[in-house]
Design an enzyme around this catalytic site. Structure first.
Site, PDB file in Angstrom:
ATOM      1  N   GLY A  99       0.779  -1.225   0.000  1.00  0.00           N
ATOM      2  CA  GLY A  99       0.000   0.000   0.000  1.00  0.00           C
ATOM      3  C   GLY A  99       0.813   1.279   0.000  1.00  0.00           C
ATOM      4  O   GLY A  99       0.289   2.345  -0.329  1.00  0.00           O
ATOM      5  N   LYS A 120       9.495   1.897   0.535  1.00  0.00           N
ATOM      6  CA  LYS A 120       8.532   2.223   1.587  1.00  0.00           C
ATOM      7  C   LYS A 120       8.354   3.732   1.572  1.00  0.00           C
ATOM      8  O   LYS A 120       9.337   4.482   1.658  1.00  0.00           O
ATOM      9  CB  LYS A 120       9.054   1.751   2.947  1.00  0.00           C
ATOM     10  CG  LYS A 120       8.041   1.817   4.085  1.00  0.00           C
ATOM     11  CD  LYS A 120       8.629   1.171   5.327  1.00  0.00           C
ATOM     12  CE  LYS A 120       7.631   1.133   6.474  1.00  0.00           C
ATOM     13  NZ  LYS A 120       8.208   0.470   7.675  1.00  0.00           N
ATOM     14  N   ASP A 132      -2.005   7.482   2.601  1.00  0.00           N
ATOM     15  CA  ASP A 132      -1.364   8.410   1.670  1.00  0.00           C
ATOM     16  C   ASP A 132      -0.124   7.810   1.001  1.00  0.00           C
ATOM     17  O   ASP A 132       0.487   8.427   0.137  1.00  0.00           O
ATOM     18  CB  ASP A 132      -0.997   9.724   2.364  1.00  0.00           C
ATOM     19  CG  ASP A 132       0.007   9.555   3.509  1.00  0.00           C
ATOM     20  OD1 ASP A 132       0.586   8.469   3.655  1.00  0.00           O
ATOM     21  OD2 ASP A 132       0.207  10.530   4.267  1.00  0.00           O
ATOM     22  N   ARG A 186      14.763  -0.589   0.519  1.00  0.00           N
ATOM     23  CA  ARG A 186      15.401  -1.668   1.274  1.00  0.00           C
ATOM     24  C   ARG A 186      15.884  -2.760   0.315  1.00  0.00           C
ATOM     25  O   ARG A 186      15.272  -2.991  -0.734  1.00  0.00           O
ATOM     26  CB  ARG A 186      14.467  -2.249   2.332  1.00  0.00           C
ATOM     27  CG  ARG A 186      13.246  -2.958   1.793  1.00  0.00           C
ATOM     28  CD  ARG A 186      12.574  -3.832   2.867  1.00  0.00           C
ATOM     29  NE  ARG A 186      12.012  -3.069   3.957  1.00  0.00           N
ATOM     30  CZ  ARG A 186      10.732  -2.740   4.053  1.00  0.00           C
ATOM     31  NH1 ARG A 186       9.887  -3.073   3.090  1.00  0.00           N
ATOM     32  NH2 ARG A 186      10.281  -2.072   5.084  1.00  0.00           N
ATOM     33  N   ASP A 261       1.723 -11.193   6.949  1.00  0.00           N
ATOM     34  CA  ASP A 261       2.162 -10.403   5.798  1.00  0.00           C
ATOM     35  C   ASP A 261       3.516  -9.736   6.052  1.00  0.00           C
ATOM     36  O   ASP A 261       4.080  -9.112   5.143  1.00  0.00           O
ATOM     37  CB  ASP A 261       1.117  -9.345   5.425  1.00  0.00           C
ATOM     38  CG  ASP A 261       0.782  -8.426   6.585  1.00  0.00           C
ATOM     39  OD1 ASP A 261       0.254  -8.935   7.591  1.00  0.00           O
ATOM     40  OD2 ASP A 261       1.041  -7.218   6.494  1.00  0.00           O
ATOM     41  N   ASN A 262       4.056  -9.881   7.269  1.00  0.00           N
ATOM     42  CA  ASN A 262       5.361  -9.306   7.595  1.00  0.00           C
ATOM     43  C   ASN A 262       6.453 -10.366   7.746  1.00  0.00           C
ATOM     44  O   ASN A 262       7.534 -10.064   8.248  1.00  0.00           O
ATOM     45  CB  ASN A 262       5.281  -8.497   8.898  1.00  0.00           C
ATOM     46  CG  ASN A 262       4.535  -7.191   8.717  1.00  0.00           C
ATOM     47  OD1 ASN A 262       4.399  -6.695   7.600  1.00  0.00           O
ATOM     48  ND2 ASN A 262       4.041  -6.636   9.797  1.00  0.00           N
TER      49      ASN A 262
END
Length: 466
Positions: A99, A120, A132, A186, A261-262
């Site tokens: 996102g 990110k 946002d 990253r 999801d991490n």
């Protein structure tokens, strides 16, 4: 096999190698980077840029690629916002995905591993919902500190590759606003998450699931080596996740948000939000203010990762039999225990003597640490610097059993580095994190961050080399 940390990165040529497109259009969606009003380079990883052959970029070219996201040569022509689902604090969410980031490039590192450059704070994507898509500069600084510290402590982690301040003011409800903004890149050994498999299982897409299993084995685990690739992959992922759990505990690290999801499929820690290092051996220590039940507290992290593996196993049932998946899950506690004891011995600087012998030593250490009279980093520093494990200044009763047991051990390193002669260990507690950020926020003073990175890397070299 005794634990060995990742070696210092070596130089390499730039070797683009786009493989993600093998998985087809349903793995991700094209995304456009945001247009930022400013581009100020705040951090460039001068250790890992050479590992992927990008150390030759001048600052202008660096900003064009990692501030404006102009494609790297012979790489992805347009970034991909990857699709996935996930259990978030054990509640299944089918409406998530990348996102506020995207996969920007794929390339090979100095060890010929397939690596991802992901972002990110690069703007909205089809999966942003009401967000946002931006990142605070403070969040980027915190991720630099987390990844540098974890790498030094021998934890398999993503690397903060670049941070560019972007000149916007962001509103955030959980911290002082408006606050400065940044975009971060990253370097990771895969952005394929457990949640990637969960989404495919949710959609009952057997063809894509099989394709993803083969992709992961071929590009991250040396190829398919059995007639049952899904169970083979699961066993290999579980082994790496057990190592991650053990390393988290030895480091005294609390990730804070161990959602499915991490967690990625190479057992590499990434995506740092409300992380903390616990000063003391305190199992209930939490990192996230919103973790009211302590689901991801320090002492429950192995359990959380085990639970996440169970969700991955459930997703893989689409293409695999249950019994071998369950067998791997049942073996996880032992695999974790072995990984934890081996990593603990490594940080202490003693040779591992096998699980049972190591466990006795570590139980004694944990009992002493649980008294909360000695901080975790101080404990490892005091014992790791002596080499022969004679510490005449430590006559504390809480470590008496530990002192007897460690006196029988053989040193695995000779503490020659200047780090071991310093007055105190290198730590990363919340007070110092806030002080580093305060210097930047109030005075635009980046020297404190730079000095801390140098200190961390010095500790890392001492732990690796003596």
């Amino acid at each position: 096999m005794p634990y060995k940390p990742q070696a210092e990165p070596a130089g390499s040529n730039y070797k683009p190698d786009v493989r993600i497109t093998q998985l087809g259009e349903k793995i991700g969606d094209p995304a456009l980077p945001a247009s930022f009003p400013d581009h100020i380079l705040r951090f460039r990883n001068d250790r890992w840029d050479k590992s992927v052959g990008l150390d030759r970029l001048n600052e202008e070219d660096w900003l064009s690629h990692f501030g404006q996201f102009e494609p790297l040569a012979d790489n992805l022509s347009q970034p991909l916002a990857l699709r996935y689902h996930g259990h978030q604090f054990r509640n299944y969410n089918p409406e998530i995905g990348d996102g506020r980031g995207f996969l920007f490039a794929q390339l090979r590192d100095h060890e010929k591993r397939l690596m991802d450059l992901g972002t990110k704070g690069s703007g909205t994507t089809p999966w942003s919902r009401s967000g946002d898509g931006k990142l605070t500069l403070k969040g980027a600084v915190r991720e630099i500190l987390a990844t540098e510290m974890l790498e030094a402590l021998g934890v398999n982690t993503s690397k903060t590759f670049s941070v560019v301040e972007t000149g916007e003011e962001l509103e955030r409800g959980d911290e002082p606003s408006p606050t400065r903004s940044a975009v971060m890149t990253r370097l990771s050994h895969s952005h394929i998450r457990f949640g990637t498999f969960q989404r495919i299982a949710y959609e009952k897409n057997e063809e894509l699931m099989h394709k993803l299993v083969i992709y992961c084995l071929e590009h991250y685990y040396g190829g398919v080596q059995s007639d049952y690739p899904a169970t083979e992959l699961f066993a290999k992922i579980a082994r790496e996740v057990a190592k991650l759990a053990g390393a988290y505990m030895t480091a005294g690290f609390v990730h804070g948000v161990l959602n499915t999801d991490n967690i990625n499929i190479t057992g590499e820690s990434f995506d740092y939000g409300p992380w903390r290092f616990t000063p003391y051996w305190e199992p209930g220590f939490t990192a996230a203010y919103f973790d009211h039940e302590g689901l991801y507290c320090f002492g429950r992290q192995p359990e959380a990762l085990h639970w996440n593996l169970a969700q991955l196993a459930s997703a893989l049932r689409l293409v695999a039999e249950s019994d071998p998946l369950v067998e791997t899950l049942e073996a996880f506690p032992k695999a974790y225990g072995t990984a934890f004891t081996e990593h603990f011995c490594w940080r202490l600087g003693v040779k591992s003597e096998g699980f049972e012998e190591d466990r006795n030593l570590i139980v004694a250490a944990e009992k002493g640490l649980a008294e909360k009279k000695t901080q975790i980093d101080q404990f490892f520093f005091d014992w790791g610097k002596s080499g022969n494990f004679v510490n005449p200044e430590d006559n504390s009763s809480e470590f008496s059993t530990f002192r007897d047991l460690i006196g029988q051990r053989t040193a695995s390193r000779v503490p020659l580095s200047d780090y071991w002669t310093g007055p105190s260990p290198c730590s990363m507690h919340i007070e110092e994190v806030e002080a580093i950020w305060s210097a930047i926020a109030n005075n635009d003073d980046w020297e404190r961050l730079s000095n801390k990175i140098n200190d961390i890397r010095g500790m890392g070299a001492a732990l690796r080399n003596g």
